[in-house]
Design a protein around this motif. Structure first.
Motif, PDB file in Angstrom:
ATOM      1  N   MET A   1       0.729  -1.171  -0.007  1.00 37.98           N
ATOM      2  CA  MET A   1       0.209   0.067  -0.055  1.00 37.98           C
ATOM      3  C   MET A   1       0.932   1.050  -0.166  1.00 37.98           C
ATOM      4  N   ALA A   2       1.957   1.241   0.792  1.00 34.25           N
ATOM      5  CA  ALA A   2       3.038   2.358   0.871  1.00 34.25           C
ATOM      6  C   ALA A   2       3.565   2.625  -0.403  1.00 34.25           C
ATOM      7  N   LEU A   3       3.842   1.542  -0.869  1.00 37.05           N
ATOM      8  CA  LEU A   3       4.575   1.661  -2.264  1.00 37.05           C
ATOM      9  C   LEU A   3       3.622   2.081  -3.680  1.00 37.05           C
ATOM     10  N   SER A   4       2.355   1.703  -3.501  1.00 42.01           N
ATOM     11  CA  SER A   4       1.339   2.090  -4.529  1.00 42.01           C
ATOM     12  C   SER A   4       1.079   3.548  -4.368  1.00 42.01           C
ATOM     13  N   LEU A   5       0.862   3.939  -2.817  1.00 47.28           N
ATOM     14  CA  LEU A   5       0.929   5.460  -2.740  1.00 47.28           C
ATOM     15  C   LEU A   5       1.720   6.356  -3.198  1.00 47.28           C
ATOM     16  N   GLU A   6       2.989   5.801  -3.083  1.00 49.37           N
ATOM     17  CA  GLU A   6       4.367   6.622  -3.328  1.00 49.37           C
ATOM     18  C   GLU A   6       4.107   6.816  -4.928  1.00 49.37           C
ATOM     19  N   ILE A   7       4.020   5.730  -5.590  1.00 45.22           N
ATOM     20  CA  ILE A   7       3.876   5.635  -7.210  1.00 45.22           C
ATOM     21  C   ILE A   7       2.990   6.684  -7.539  1.00 45.22           C
ATOM     22  N   VAL A   8       1.655   6.739  -6.964  1.00 46.78           N
ATOM     23  CA  VAL A   8       0.714   7.564  -7.357  1.00 46.78           C
ATOM     24  C   VAL A   8       1.059   9.140  -7.066  1.00 46.78           C
ATOM     25  N   CYS A   9       1.684   9.321  -5.874  1.00 45.49           N
ATOM     26  CA  CYS A   9       2.279  10.762  -5.676  1.00 45.49           C
ATOM     27  C   CYS A   9       3.265  11.042  -6.514  1.00 45.49           C
ATOM     28  N   TYR A  10       3.964  10.305  -6.789  1.00 38.35           N
ATOM     29  CA  TYR A  10       5.332  10.633  -7.700  1.00 38.35           C
ATOM     30  C   TYR A  10       4.752  10.927  -9.000  1.00 38.35           C
ATOM     31  N   HIS A  11       3.882  10.184  -9.759  1.00 34.72           N
ATOM     32  CA  HIS A  11       3.506  10.385 -10.872  1.00 34.72           C
ATOM     33  C   HIS A  11       2.770  11.732 -10.877  1.00 34.72           C
TER      34      HIS A  11
ATOM     35  N   PRO B   1       9.213  15.420  -6.290  1.00 30.59           N
ATOM     36  CA  PRO B   1       8.470  14.496  -5.478  1.00 30.59           C
ATOM     37  C   PRO B   1       8.861  14.203  -4.045  1.00 30.59           C
ATOM     38  N   ARG B   2      10.124  13.800  -4.054  1.00 32.01           N
ATOM     39  CA  ARG B   2      10.737  13.790  -2.652  1.00 32.01           C
ATOM     40  C   ARG B   2      10.777  15.338  -1.723  1.00 32.01           C
ATOM     41  N   SER B   3      11.119  16.073  -2.512  1.00 28.29           N
ATOM     42  CA  SER B   3      11.231  17.477  -1.951  1.00 28.29           C
ATOM     43  C   SER B   3       9.838  17.872  -1.311  1.00 28.29           C
ATOM     44  N   TYR B   4       8.755  18.026  -2.324  1.00 30.07           N
ATOM     45  CA  TYR B   4       7.463  18.336  -1.773  1.00 30.07           C
ATOM     46  C   TYR B   4       6.997  17.411  -0.765  1.00 30.07           C
ATOM     47  N   LEU B   5       6.946  16.312  -0.841  1.00 27.33           N
ATOM     48  CA  LEU B   5       6.265  15.300   0.120  1.00 27.33           C
ATOM     49  C   LEU B   5       6.967  15.713   1.511  1.00 27.33           C
TER      50      LEU B   5
ATOM     51  N   LYS C   1      15.832   6.069 -14.661  1.00 26.22           N
ATOM     52  CA  LYS C   1      16.793   5.833 -13.446  1.00 26.22           C
ATOM     53  C   LYS C   1      16.927   6.844 -12.068  1.00 26.22           C
ATOM     54  N   LYS C   2      16.707   7.930 -12.511  1.00 24.82           N
ATOM     55  CA  LYS C   2      16.626   9.112 -11.606  1.00 24.82           C
ATOM     56  C   LYS C   2      15.529   8.781 -10.834  1.00 24.82           C
ATOM     57  N   ILE C   3      14.357   8.479 -11.422  1.00 23.92           N
ATOM     58  CA  ILE C   3      13.187   8.478 -10.401  1.00 23.92           C
ATOM     59  C   ILE C   3      13.579   7.259  -9.556  1.00 23.92           C
ATOM     60  N   TYR C   4      13.829   6.167 -10.057  1.00 21.45           N
ATOM     61  CA  TYR C   4      14.048   4.888  -9.172  1.00 21.45           C
ATOM     62  C   TYR C   4      15.002   5.357  -8.019  1.00 21.45           C
ATOM     63  N   ASN C   5      16.242   6.005  -8.614  1.00 20.05           N
ATOM     64  CA  ASN C   5      17.047   6.565  -7.210  1.00 20.05           C
ATOM     65  C   ASN C   5      16.283   7.383  -6.352  1.00 20.05           C
TER      66      ASN C   5
END
Length: 220
Positions: free
Chosen positions: A19-29, A132-136, A172-176
Motif C-alpha cells: 500500500m505504501a509503495l502504491s501510494l508513493e507511485i501515485v504521488c510521484y506520478h 516529489p521527494r522535496s514536496y512530500l 533511473k533518476k526516479i528510481y534513485n
C-alpha cells in the motif's frame, strides 16, 4: 496453527508495504507530471543542488513573484556570491537557512522558517525528478500548518504525462529518488527519536553508504 500465527503478521506487513509503495507511485506520478505553478507567493524556496535551481529561484524573485527568497542551505558568503551572479533587484530579501545537509533537513529547517515568518504560500523550486521527494517531505514537516506549497520545476526537467514516454535516464533518476525517499523517512524517524539533528548527515554513515552502493543505480 503456530505457522498461521507467524504468517498473519507477515502478510499484514507485506500488505502495508504494498500500500505504501502504491501510494508513493501515485504521488510521484502526480508531482512529476503536474504543471509548474507560476504565480505570486510569500516566498520562493530553493532546495540547493544543481545551479539551475538557484538560477530559477533568483529569476522568480527578481521578476517580482515573491518578496522573500530561501536558498537551503546558503551561508552569508554564498548568498553574496549568488547576488553578484544572478542579481538582486532590491525588491526582495533573503531568509537565512545555512545548516541543511540533506533533503530531509532542507524540508525540516525550511518549515521552521515558514512557521516563524507566517508564510501562507510558497513556490518550491527544484528539478523535476527531485520534486516529489522535496514536496512530500516539506508537506510532512508542515502537516500541522496551513500553507500552500506550489511546485516549480527548473526548465527542461519536466516529465511527460505517460510513463512509457520517459527515457531510461529519467527512469533511473526516479528510481534513485524513490529509494532516497525511504532514506529520508528513516532520517525523519531518527530525528524524532533524537530530538535534534546529528552533526553529520545520514549519508556519511558507513552502513548508509553501503546500502546506497547496493540499491542505487548509476545515471549516465
Amino acid at each position: 496453527m503456530a505457522l498461521t500465527k507467524v504468517l498473519t503478521p507477515f502478510r499484514i506487513l507485506i500488505a502495508v508495504i504494498c500500500m505504501a509503495l502504491s501510494l508513493e507511485i501515485v504521488c510521484y506520478h502526480t508531482l512529476l507530471t503536474r504543471e509548474s505553478s507560476l504565480t505570486s507567493a510569500d516566498a520562493v524556496v530553493v532546495f540547493h543542488g544543481a545551479k539551475e535551481r538557484v538560477e530559477e529561484g533568483y529569476r522568480l524573485v527578481n521578476g517580482g513573484d515573491a518578496p522573500l527568497l530561501v536558498v537551503s542551505p546558503a551561508t552569508d558568503k554564498t548568498r553574496e556570491r549568488y547576488d553578484a551572479v544572478y542579481g538582486h533587484t532590491g525588491r526582495w530579501e533573503h531568509l537565512v537557512e545555512a545548516r541543511a545537509t540533506t533533503t530531509f533537513q532542507n524540508a525540516l529547517l525550511t518549515a521552521r522558517l515558514v512557521r516563524e515568518h507566517g508564510l501562507k504560500k510558497i513556490l518550491l523550486v527544484t528539478d523535476g525528478c527531485h520534486m516529489p521527494r522535496s514536496y512530500l517531505l516539506l508537506r510532512m514537516m508542515l502537516m500541522d500548518y496551513k500553507v500552500e506549497i506550489l511546485p516549480v520545476r527548473t526548465p527542461g526537467t519536466a516529465y511527460a504525462g505517460f510513463p512509457f514516454e520517459w527515457t531510461s535516464r529519467q527512469w533511473k533518476k526516479i528510481y534513485n529518488e524513490s529509494v532516497e525517499f525511504w532514506g529520508s523517512l528513516t532520517e525523519m524517524v531518527m530525528y524524532k527519536v533524537r530530538g535534534d539533528l546529528p552533526e553529520k548527515g545520514l549519508k556519511d554513515r558507513g552502513w548508509v553508504q553501503f546500502l546506497r552502493g547496493v540499491l542505487l543505480v548509476e545515471v549516465d
